[in-house]
Design an enzyme around this catalytic site. Structure first.
Site, PDB file in Angstrom:
ATOM      1  N   ASP A  59       0.797  -1.230   0.000  1.00 35.04           N
ATOM      2  CA  ASP A  59       0.000   0.000   0.000  1.00 35.04           C
ATOM      3  C   ASP A  59       0.832   1.284   0.000  1.00 35.04           C
ATOM      4  O   ASP A  59       0.276   2.381  -0.094  1.00 35.04           O
ATOM      5  CB  ASP A  59      -0.948   0.028   1.200  1.00 35.04           C
ATOM      6  CG  ASP A  59      -0.211   0.001   2.538  1.00 35.04           C
ATOM      7  OD1 ASP A  59       1.035  -0.112   2.533  1.00 35.04           O
ATOM      8  OD2 ASP A  59      -0.877   0.076   3.591  1.00 35.04           O
ATOM      9  N   ARG A 288      -5.039   4.705   5.849  1.00 38.36           N
ATOM     10  CA  ARG A 288      -5.307   4.338   4.462  1.00 38.36           C
ATOM     11  C   ARG A 288      -6.554   5.037   3.957  1.00 38.36           C
ATOM     12  O   ARG A 288      -7.218   5.791   4.661  1.00 38.36           O
ATOM     13  CB  ARG A 288      -5.486   2.818   4.375  1.00 38.36           C
ATOM     14  CG  ARG A 288      -4.231   2.009   4.627  1.00 38.36           C
ATOM     15  CD  ARG A 288      -3.557   1.694   3.332  1.00 38.36           C
ATOM     16  NE  ARG A 288      -4.511   1.042   2.445  1.00 38.36           N
ATOM     17  CZ  ARG A 288      -4.815  -0.262   2.500  1.00 38.36           C
ATOM     18  NH1 ARG A 288      -4.208  -1.054   3.358  1.00 38.36           N
ATOM     19  NH2 ARG A 288      -5.705  -0.787   1.658  1.00 38.36           N
ATOM     20  N   TYR A 296       0.817  -3.162  11.562  1.00 43.52           N
ATOM     21  CA  TYR A 296       1.776  -4.262  11.609  1.00 43.52           C
ATOM     22  C   TYR A 296       2.160  -4.479  13.062  1.00 43.52           C
ATOM     23  O   TYR A 296       2.492  -3.522  13.779  1.00 43.52           O
ATOM     24  CB  TYR A 296       3.035  -3.930  10.805  1.00 43.52           C
ATOM     25  CG  TYR A 296       2.867  -3.934   9.311  1.00 43.52           C
ATOM     26  CD1 TYR A 296       2.939  -5.122   8.584  1.00 43.52           C
ATOM     27  CD2 TYR A 296       2.650  -2.754   8.610  1.00 43.52           C
ATOM     28  CE1 TYR A 296       2.800  -5.134   7.197  1.00 43.52           C
ATOM     29  CE2 TYR A 296       2.503  -2.745   7.232  1.00 43.52           C
ATOM     30  CZ  TYR A 296       2.575  -3.942   6.538  1.00 43.52           C
ATOM     31  OH  TYR A 296       2.433  -3.944   5.169  1.00 43.52           O
ATOM     32  N   PRO A 372       7.565  -6.035   4.682  1.00 46.66           N
ATOM     33  CA  PRO A 372       6.788  -4.970   4.048  1.00 46.66           C
ATOM     34  C   PRO A 372       6.818  -3.656   4.816  1.00 46.66           C
ATOM     35  O   PRO A 372       6.262  -2.658   4.357  1.00 46.66           O
ATOM     36  CB  PRO A 372       5.365  -5.558   4.028  1.00 46.66           C
ATOM     37  CG  PRO A 372       5.324  -6.465   5.206  1.00 46.66           C
ATOM     38  CD  PRO A 372       6.711  -7.052   5.318  1.00 46.66           C
TER      39      PRO A 372
END
Length: 669
Positions: A59, A288, A296, A372
């Site tokens: 993302d 987001r 995370y 990530p």
């Protein structure tokens, strides 16, 4: 016998041929396919998934990636849907153990690009790239297909007309193409429940992807012969395994959970990028689109001395939720909507080479894997595909010297090494214990130090492409006076310019389109002075082919589909906009077309614009170019500088282009 049974039972009766076969339709594969569409290459792309990505996955979008999107024509869509992330807060315990905010921290180079870090789900980014591909071509992704066999005839490698690669393809059943983990979620008891993915949870331009659109084929088994293959098929790459290229490195001993949720929390910075540190671990908070937040969180440590992967089924959504609640305490945390979640144990691995010979290439996760949390996976993958895509495409259509393919591993491998180094340092700050015994109160400062150390690399402000056929870094000091910040092997720093004919402004990231052309950028300087105007006129005479003592690169090289030439000339002068006229420039710099008229889009001014605060007339200063004398450079199709020099150095510039591009037959010059 019904049609489905007939298809399943049929055998392949002939081979099919394609110039380029791309395996994997993720970020890297789509960027490579974009170039196939731009150059009109006969290509195919296959993917084992039955549909595109809708939720989850990557993302983070970095400035350089967004600059490329601008050049591809869809950055406005990212801005419309995405979430800008330019500041970060770090929450750490004080001496009494109470969580306190440190920040906000903002990049000191925030204005080095006209685009800032953004957050948007990979599925939407893929949608935009697919739409950009369809602007050029009817190439489509063939979904629900896997490659099962591979042969490579190295004896045919140097014959560009040959098809040395043979791949056996198989069409998957619906169950194989849409495995259970893609069509179900797991509830708090660990039970599989259907994924209610429907129109209500998707944007309209993704609705059609819910419908299986399989082309009717004569067979379920197919043999494809290809000139080139580009493997973009992920960390467990089938393509990489066929050519015996290893991934060197190791897996971590930490298991991480990641969730995309709409949070129900009283934590003050749940909609701000940042971290939350507790004695038992650190959470990364990523706001987001659509009110979603990605978190995370470290879940557990595993004994990994055998270098084996953990069993993901041992991790549940409830376990991830509980860990977040523990770390975020005394603040509350809950959710009713979970868009996606996963558990992972990432290895920091890299392949020693990104190619096998001159016909087989690998990109993205197929050649480098990492955590990530650095927000670079999708960016690096897309830029890998962008890099190899235009090179393979140009060679495939016979427009470029095949030797340019050797630059792919040379350019991208060092960046992958830097990525792994960044990830090791950054991810180390998220583990439960610090091996150096540094107190948590110092964590924010350490994190800022790591980010700033890798900032130029991470944001794509520097790529460090070394000298090669495509990057001329000669011994003379061309940067001392004329091109201080225009460095071969680097991107051209973006500025906003005024169009000379109409006065409207445009960023160079949009002006220098990803349309497959090489560009000669003439920084014409201040042509109000007689001396400089004379220099530009002489350059125009040479480029027009009117000087018999010099060779012009214009009209010299094989054309690409849809264009009359392989070279486009863009002129940017530094005089005040109102004191120079469009027709003051040589005609070769503003070519006339009997149907489309004059080349009004080819002459630009680095001038001040009253109504646009971004157009300040300071581009020459940002580039380090003398406003009077100017300079000249070559931009590759991927907007990186290939050559830079003075206006008089047409011979050297042409020599650079002669080494890269294929010349037209003499009879056609």
């Amino acid at each position: 016998m019904d049609q489905e049974t007939e298809i399943q039972n049929a055998d392949s009766d002939s081979d099919s041929y394609t110039d380029v076969l791309i395996v994997g339709a993720g970020p890297a594969g789509l960027m490579a396919l974009y170039w196939m569409a731009v150059y009109g290459v006969r290509a195919r792309i296959i993917d084992k998934r039955g549909t595109k990505v809708f939720t989850g996955q990557a993302d983070g979008l970095r400035p350089r990636t967004l600059e490329l999107f601008d050049s591809m024509g869809f950055q406005h869509r990212v801005i419309h849907e995405g979430h800008v992330a330019v500041e970060a807060n770090f929450w750490v315990p004080d001496r009494n153990g109470k969580l306190t905010r440190q920040g906000p921290h903002c990049s000191p180079k925030i204005n080095e690009s006209n685009h800032h870090n953004m957050l948007l789900t990979q599925g939407r980014v893929e949608r935009f790239v697919i739409d950009a591909i369809q602007n050029y071509s009817d190439l489509e992704i063939e979904r629900g297909i896997i490659a099962e066999s591979f042969e490579y005839d190295e004896n045919l490698e140097n014959d560009l007309d040959a098809y040395p690669i043979t791949v056996g393809l198989r069409t998957l059943s619906d169950e194989e193409a849409n495995p259970v983990h893609l069509t179900t979620n797991t509830n708090e008891s660990g039970q599989q429940i259907p994924n209610e993915q429907g129109r209500g949870s998707l944007l309209p331009d993704d609705w059609n992807e819910l419908i299986q659109k399989s082309h009717i084929r004569k067979t379920k088994i197919e043999t494809v012969k290809a000139k080139f293959i580009i493997g973009c098929d992920g960390a467990h790459s089938w393509t990489r395994k066929q050519v015996n290229i290893p991934l060197d490195g190791s897996v971590t001993d930490h298991i991480w959970g990641v969730i995309d949720i709409v949070p129900l929390s009283n934590f003050p910075d749940m909609r701000r990028l940042g971290t939350i540190t507790h004695s038992s671990g650190t959470i990364l908070v990523i706001p987001r689109e659509r009110n979603l937040v990605r978190l995370y969180v470290p879940v557990q440590i595993v004994n990994n001395t055998s270098d084996t992967r953990f069993d993901r089924s041992a991790i549940t959504l409830e376990m991830i939720k509980t860990r977040i609640q523990d770390i975020i305490s005394p603040y509350t945390f809950d959710f009713q909507i979970c868009d996606w979640w996963a558990a992972y144990q990432i290895g920091q691995r890299i392949a020693p080479s990104f190619n096998k010979g001159s016909r087989i290439y690998l990109a993205g996760d197929a050649v480098h894997t990492h955590s990530p949390k650095v927000g670079l996976g999708m960016n690096m993958s897309m830029q890998d595909g962008f890099n190899i895509g235009w090179k393979v495409a140009m060679v495939a259509i016979g427009a470029a010297n095949p030797a340019i393919l050797n630059t792919y591993t040379e350019e991208r491998h060092p960046l992958a090494e830097m990525l792994l180094e960044f990830d090791k340092l950054w991810s180390g700050e998220f583990t439960e214990t610090n091996e150096n015994g540094v107190a948590n109160s110092d964590k924010a400062e350490r994190m800022v130090d790591v980010v700033e150390k890798f900032m130029d690399f991470a944001d794509g402000l520097k790529v460090y492409y070394s000298e090669s056929l495509l990057v001329w870094k000669d011994s003379k000091d061309i940067g001392s006076d004329a091109t201080l910040n225009l460095i071969p092997g680097e991107r051209i720093p973006p500025v906003k310019l005024r169009n000379q004919a109409e006065g409207n402004s445009k960023w160079t990231t949009r002006l220098f389109e990803s349309d497959g052309l090489f560009r000669i950028i003439i920084l014409a300087g201040d042509i109000r002075t007689e001396e400089q105007k004379k220099r530009v006129e002489i350059l125009g005479t040479v480029l027009a082919g009117k000087d018999q003592t010099k060779i012009s690169p214009i009209h010299r090289y094989v054309h690409i589909p849809g264009h009359k030439d392989q070279i486009r000339v863009i002129t940017i002068h530094s005089a005040p906009w109102k004191e120079v006229e469009f027709f003051d420039f040589p005609e070769i710099l503003r070519p006339f077309d009997p149907i489309m008229g004059w080349g009004y889009g080819d002459i630009w001014c680095d001038g001040f614009c009253d109504w646009d605060p971004h157009c300040q007339g300071k581009g020459y200063e940002k580039w380090g170019v003398d406003r009077t004398r100017g300079a000249m450079l070559i931009l590759r199709p991927d907007q990186y500088i290939g050559w830079a020099g003075e206006l008089e150095e047409v011979d050297e510039m042409t020599a650079y282009l002669d080494g890269v591009l294929v010349k037209m037959p003499t009879s056609e010059l």
